[in-house]
Write an enzyme that holds these catalytic residues in place. Structure first.
Site, short mmCIF file in Angstrom:
data_model
loop_
_atom_site.label_atom_id
_atom_site.label_comp_id
_atom_site.label_asym_id
_atom_site.label_seq_id
_atom_site.Cartn_x
_atom_site.Cartn_y
_atom_site.Cartn_z
N LYS A 1 20.19 8.55 -12.68
CA LYS A 1 19.49 7.12 -12.13
C LYS A 1 18.72 6.76 -13.19
O LYS A 1 17.65 7.48 -13.70
CB LYS A 1 18.79 7.34 -10.82
CG LYS A 1 17.91 6.28 -10.46
CD LYS A 1 17.08 6.41 -9.16
CE LYS A 1 16.05 5.44 -8.71
NZ LYS A 1 15.35 5.71 -7.41
N ASP B 1 10.36 0.42 -10.84
CA ASP B 1 10.85 0.40 -9.60
C ASP B 1 9.65 -0.32 -8.77
O ASP B 1 8.70 0.46 -8.35
CB ASP B 1 11.39 1.76 -8.84
CG ASP B 1 11.58 1.54 -7.45
OD1 ASP B 1 12.09 0.34 -7.12
OD2 ASP B 1 11.92 2.49 -6.70
N LYS C 1 6.70 -2.19 -3.00
CA LYS C 1 5.76 -0.89 -3.10
C LYS C 1 4.46 -1.53 -2.63
O LYS C 1 4.05 -2.08 -3.64
CB LYS C 1 6.14 0.00 -4.14
CG LYS C 1 7.40 0.56 -4.03
CD LYS C 1 7.49 1.48 -5.32
CE LYS C 1 8.76 2.34 -5.41
NZ LYS C 1 9.07 3.18 -4.02
N ASP D 1 11.14 6.23 -13.13
CA ASP D 1 12.25 6.18 -12.10
C ASP D 1 13.37 6.32 -13.00
O ASP D 1 14.51 6.30 -12.14
CB ASP D 1 12.17 4.87 -11.10
CG ASP D 1 12.50 5.30 -9.76
OD1 ASP D 1 12.95 6.41 -9.59
OD2 ASP D 1 12.92 4.14 -9.16
N ASP E 1 14.10 -1.24 -1.59
CA ASP E 1 13.28 -0.02 -2.36
C ASP E 1 14.36 1.09 -2.32
O ASP E 1 13.87 2.12 -3.19
CB ASP E 1 11.96 0.08 -1.50
CG ASP E 1 11.01 1.07 -2.47
OD1 ASP E 1 11.45 1.29 -3.76
OD2 ASP E 1 9.99 1.73 -2.16
N GLU F 1 16.73 1.55 -3.73
CA GLU F 1 17.78 0.87 -4.87
C GLU F 1 18.58 1.98 -5.69
O GLU F 1 19.48 1.62 -6.25
CB GLU F 1 16.99 0.06 -5.86
CG GLU F 1 16.09 0.66 -6.81
CD GLU F 1 15.08 1.55 -6.57
OE1 GLU F 1 14.71 1.62 -5.43
OE2 GLU F 1 14.88 2.65 -7.40
N ARG G 1 20.08 4.72 -4.77
CA ARG G 1 21.29 4.95 -4.13
C ARG G 1 22.41 3.96 -4.36
O ARG G 1 23.58 4.29 -4.34
CB ARG G 1 21.22 5.34 -2.80
CG ARG G 1 20.82 4.43 -1.87
CD ARG G 1 20.29 5.00 -0.67
NE ARG G 1 18.79 5.31 -0.76
CZ ARG G 1 18.23 5.97 0.31
NH1 ARG G 1 18.59 5.92 1.63
NH2 ARG G 1 16.86 6.60 0.00
N1 BES Z 1 12.01 5.77 -6.77
C1 BES Z 1 11.54 6.02 -5.42
C2 BES Z 1 11.54 7.47 -4.98
C3 BES Z 1 10.28 8.13 -5.76
C4 BES Z 1 9.14 8.05 -4.88
C5 BES Z 1 10.61 8.74 -6.83
C6 BES Z 1 8.25 8.81 -5.52
C7 BES Z 1 9.29 9.22 -7.50
C8 BES Z 1 8.12 9.24 -6.70
C9 BES Z 1 12.82 5.26 -4.53
O1 BES Z 1 13.71 4.20 -5.10
C10 BES Z 1 12.36 4.87 -3.33
O2 BES Z 1 11.74 3.98 -3.40
N2 BES Z 1 12.77 5.60 -2.31
C11 BES Z 1 12.15 5.19 -0.85
C12 BES Z 1 13.59 5.24 -0.13
C13 BES Z 1 13.15 4.57 1.45
C14 BES Z 1 12.97 3.11 0.93
C15 BES Z 1 14.56 4.70 2.11
C16 BES Z 1 11.25 6.18 -0.55
O3 BES Z 1 11.47 7.60 -0.74
O4 BES Z 1 10.23 5.88 -0.05
ZN ZN Z 2 13.37 4.10 -7.14
MN MN Z 3 12.72 2.40 -4.72
#
Ligand code: BES
Ligand code: ZN
Ligand code: MN
Length: 501
Positions: A269, A274, A281, A292, A351, A353, A355
């Site tokens: 990824k 992000d 966020k 990210d 968010d 994104e 996947r």
């Molecule tokens: N890049 C984030 C995940 C992340 C969070 C990486 C903290 C490193 C530290 C990912 O893109 C994300 O935002 N995931 C969300 C998914 C949700 C919206 C279903 C999450 O984990 O909150």
């Molecule tokens: Zn992300």
């Molecule tokens: Mn995200």
């Protein structure tokens, strides 16, 4: 710049700023090189032990001044812990502890060290030298600096001293390998450290290209026009709100004779920043989302090392790189997109994104008819809730042999993975009313449903997914060879995996 060299002889005679020897826990009369140094110092190390000042415990060290008794003005004795528990991970730690301690002494710019474990430790000399080199180099890593005054590199030279001439070739080979591996980890750390305004998808592609020109790797970079022609609309959706062009980075290692082999394919990824997009966020700590692209960094760096190490296998690294921004053209919750293999998804959160970028990348790699596909992604905050921040990456796999291969590499590299389930019931949480799947899930299935979403886009090959969200960035130093900040997690794991699998 830190350079490594090798020398045959007695370390006590080394002319350098400090010589490094070692001690197992519980030893009262040191032997070997440490014994020779102790004798030259008239029993100074024995007195330290007898006085209780130094026990040989792992993670401790004692600094002595030689007062003219030896050519080097200082001796550092590092503790190796109990001899029965000593292994390559202990070599890496010992090298790192020594390097860190000496880096804090102004008068030390060069040091000489014995190869911990290659003597009475009984470890393979090449493996010990590789791991020691890794430990020293990784412990001294400094992130890119944006300051007017330059930060001088404290340690510039490390000499590995070995008494037995018959071990020198193996040690030489180990040092070369250790430098290749450590350089790759440092590249990944640099790329993860760089801020989003510096390292955006096209800039990332240029950085990678600059590091692989002399490796024989074949690099292909696809831009948005090509991605659109391929039908990678799920990946492109993430990019819609960004001024920076998305890029699909592909590195191929195919040494002569392996060109037609089914390759191992690594996917990372590469979200260079992000923001969450329209599902924005919160502002606090958002700056960390420059990390990210930690999965892409690990994959690109691992390919670089695999090529330099001449691993006799066909290996392909793929990184969908994109910036996730909110904007008038950005994709929105509720939107529906069709990807490269005709599969559709509804967007619940912009968010989620990662996947989406991976869904099309997993579809893209089917063309290679891979022997196995492993993806690495900073995918969910939930994996850190499940396993703990910095504890382990979550491991999902649809194939037992692949899972075991990855667990073995995790053990060897000390880069922890912990298996998590791909229960069929997770499918329930990604059911969409209008599309095949949706990219959001309920509060209680965060990490499992993200893996289930990815599985939907795999195409019949053995596949594993590593959620490294808790591992790519460390707010405090997680071990002696990793300063706080970008970890470079996964590079050593992938190198060991590719070598053995
Ligand atoms: N890049 C984030 C995940 C992340 C969070 C990486 C903290 C490193 C530290 C990912 O893109 C994300 O935002 N995931 C969300 C998914 C949700 C919206 C279903 C999450 O984990 O909150
Ligand atoms: Zn992300
Ligand atoms: Mn995200």
């Amino acid at each position: 710049m830190l350079t490594f060299s090798i020398k045959q002889g007695n370390i006590a005679a080394a002319e350098t700023d400090c010589i490094v020897v070692n001690l197992f826990a519980g030893v009262t009369t040191p032997g070997g090189a440490t014994g020779a140094v102790d004798q030259a110092l008239d029993g100074a190390i024995r007195r330290l032990i007898a006085g209780g000042d130094f026990t040989g415990e792992a993670g401790t060290s004692a600094l002595l001044y030689t007062q003219g008794a030896l050519p080097a003005p200082r001796v550092l004795v590092v503790g190796l812990g109990p001899a029965a528990e000593f292994d390559l991970a202990g070599v890496r730690r010992a090298g790192a502890e020594a390097a860190k301690r000496l880096a804090g002494i102004k008068g030390v710019t060069r040091f000489a060290t014995i190869v911990h474990g290659a003597g009475i430790g009984g470890l393979d000399a090449a493996a010990a030298a590789r791991t020691l080199t890794e430990g020293v180099r990784l412990a001294l890593y400094q992130a890119p600096q944006y300051r007017r005054e330059e930060k001088a590199a404290s340690i510039t030279s490390c000499t590995l001293v070995e008494f037995s001439p018959e071990k020198l070739d193996a040690i030489e080979q180990g040092v070369v390998q250790g430098e290749i591996v450590a350089d790759a980890v440092c590249d990944a750390r640099d790329w993860v450290s760089e801020p989003g305004n510096v390292l955006y998808p096209a800039a990332f592609a240029r950085r990678v290209e600059a590091r692989i020109t002399d490796t024989g790797l074949k690099m292909t970079v696809l831009g948005e026009e090509e991605l659109r022609e391929l039908g990678m609309n799920i990946f492109l959706a993430v990019s819609a709100g960004s001024e920076r062009e998305a890029q699909l980075l592909v590195l191929e290692h195919a040494p002569a004779g392996t060109e037609d082999d089914a390759p191992l394919v690594l996917v990372g990824k590469g979200v260079t920043f992000d923001t969450g997009g329209i599902s924005l966020k919160p502002g606090a700590e958002m700056w960390r989302m420059k990390s990210d692209m930690g999965g892409a960094a690990a994959v690109m760096a691992a390919l670089e090392a695999v090529a330099r190490l001449d691993v006799p296998k066909r290996v392909i690294g793929v990184a969908p790189c994109v910036e996730n921004m909110p904007d008038g053209r950005a994709y929105r919750p509720g939107d529906i997109f069709t990807g490269i293999n005709g599969k559709t998804t509804e967007i619940i959160s912009t968010d989620a994104e990662g996947r989406l970028a991976l869904a099309d990348a997993l579809g893209y790699v089917a063309r290679y008819e891979p022997r196995a596909v492993v993806d690495l992604a900073t995918l969910t905050g939930a994996v850190s809730i499940a396993l703990g921040q910095g504890m382990a990456a979550g491991l999902f796999a649809n194939d037992d042999a692949l899972r075991d291969g990855l667990l073995a590499a995790a053990e060897q590299s000390s880069e922890r993975l912990w298996p998590l389930p791909l229960y069929d019931e997770y499918k329930e949480s990604i059911k969409s009313d209008m599309a095949e799947v949706k990219n959001g899930a309920g509060r209680f299935s965060g990490v499992g449903s993200s893996a289930k979403f990815l599985e939907h886009f795999t195409e019949g090959y053995p596949w594993a997914h590593l959620d490294i969200a808790g591992m790519a960035w460390a707010s405090s130093s997680p071990n002696p060879f990793t300063p706080a900040g970008a970890v470079g997690f996964g590079v050593r794991l992938l190198i060991d995996f590719v070598n053995a699998y």
